[in-house]
Design a protein around this motif. Structure first.
Motif, PDB file in Angstrom:
ATOM      1  N   SER A  54       0.820  -1.223   0.000  1.00 31.80           N
ATOM      2  CA  SER A  54       0.000   0.000   0.000  1.00 31.80           C
ATOM      3  C   SER A  54       0.847   1.263   0.000  1.00 31.80           C
ATOM      4  N   GLY A  55       2.154   1.125   0.345  1.00 30.44           N
ATOM      5  CA  GLY A  55       3.030   2.277   0.486  1.00 30.44           C
ATOM      6  C   GLY A  55       3.323   2.610   1.933  1.00 30.44           C
ATOM      7  N   ALA A  56       2.622   1.980   2.863  1.00 27.63           N
ATOM      8  CA  ALA A  56       2.888   2.190   4.285  1.00 27.63           C
ATOM      9  C   ALA A  56       4.221   1.536   4.646  1.00 27.63           C
ATOM     10  N   VAL A  57       4.986   2.224   5.514  1.00 26.66           N
ATOM     11  CA  VAL A  57       6.297   1.725   5.930  1.00 26.66           C
ATOM     12  C   VAL A  57       6.458   1.981   7.420  1.00 26.66           C
ATOM     13  N   TYR A  58       6.987   0.983   8.132  1.00 27.80           N
ATOM     14  CA  TYR A  58       7.342   1.146   9.542  1.00 27.80           C
ATOM     15  C   TYR A  58       8.838   0.917   9.679  1.00 27.80           C
ATOM     16  N   TYR A  80       5.032   5.460   8.457  1.00 30.16           N
ATOM     17  CA  TYR A  80       4.707   6.338   7.343  1.00 30.16           C
ATOM     18  C   TYR A  80       3.440   5.803   6.685  1.00 30.16           C
ATOM     19  N   PHE A  81       2.379   6.590   6.712  1.00 36.18           N
ATOM     20  CA  PHE A  81       1.110   6.194   6.117  1.00 36.18           C
ATOM     21  C   PHE A  81       1.147   6.439   4.611  1.00 36.18           C
ATOM     22  N   PRO A  82       0.368   5.699   3.822  1.00 42.49           N
ATOM     23  CA  PRO A  82       0.370   5.869   2.370  1.00 42.49           C
ATOM     24  C   PRO A  82      -0.020   7.281   1.912  1.00 42.49           C
ATOM     25  N   ASP A  83      -0.780   8.027   2.737  1.00 39.18           N
ATOM     26  CA  ASP A  83      -1.216   9.372   2.347  1.00 39.18           C
ATOM     27  C   ASP A  83      -0.168  10.449   2.629  1.00 39.18           C
ATOM     28  N   GLY A  84       1.029  10.053   3.102  1.00 37.91           N
ATOM     29  CA  GLY A  84       2.091  11.011   3.361  1.00 37.91           C
ATOM     30  C   GLY A  84       2.175  11.481   4.803  1.00 37.91           C
TER      31      GLY A  84
END
Length: 134
Positions: free
Chosen positions: A66-70, A86-90
């Motif tokens: 999804s683009g989310a990163v921890y 880091y959430f996918p929406d920035g």
């Protein structure tokens, strides 16, 4: 095998997941992820970091399709300790995690770049304060 009993392997699991990293053999012959390695799931989730007892334990980074990163600390396959999500929406949260939950002191950066500080508890963060950069 090295002197410490650590092996370097590239293993493909029956479900398509792949692990490239360090492991050890237990006294009963089981191979467990231990040390540093990368696991890529068949769905595209990637973890690179420390392993202990065949689980994500220590420092690492988990990236989702999804683009989310921890990036931060893990304990028994969960976000636990200091880290940044880091959430996918920035937007992003930097602070303390407890068993995959935002919990304790932290900072949340919203979609406009404003930074909110305070104490977080699961879904609530009463009394957040806007942090000014001057």
């Amino acid at each position: 095998m090295s002197e410490a009993g650590i092996l370097r392997v590239l293993y493909v699991f029956p479900n398509g997941d792949k692990y490239d990293g360090e492991c050890c053999t237990t006294s009963n012959g089981m191979v467990m992820r231990t040390g540093f390695g990368t696991q890529i799931s068949s769905s595209g989730t990637t973890y690179t970091g420390e392993w202990n007892n065949d689980k994500m334990n220590g420092s690492g980074m988990l990236s989702h399709p999804s683009g989310a990163v921890y990036k931060g600390q893990f304990r028994d396959n969960m976000y636990h300790g200091r880290g940044t999500y880091y959430f996918p929406d920035g937007t992003k949260y930097s602070g303390t995690f407890h068993n995959n939950r935002l919990e304790g002191e932290g900072e949340f950066t919203d979609s406009e770049g404003l930074v909110w500080t305070g104490n977080f508890y699961r879904n609530a963060a009463p009394g957040l304060k806007l942090k000014f950069n001057m």
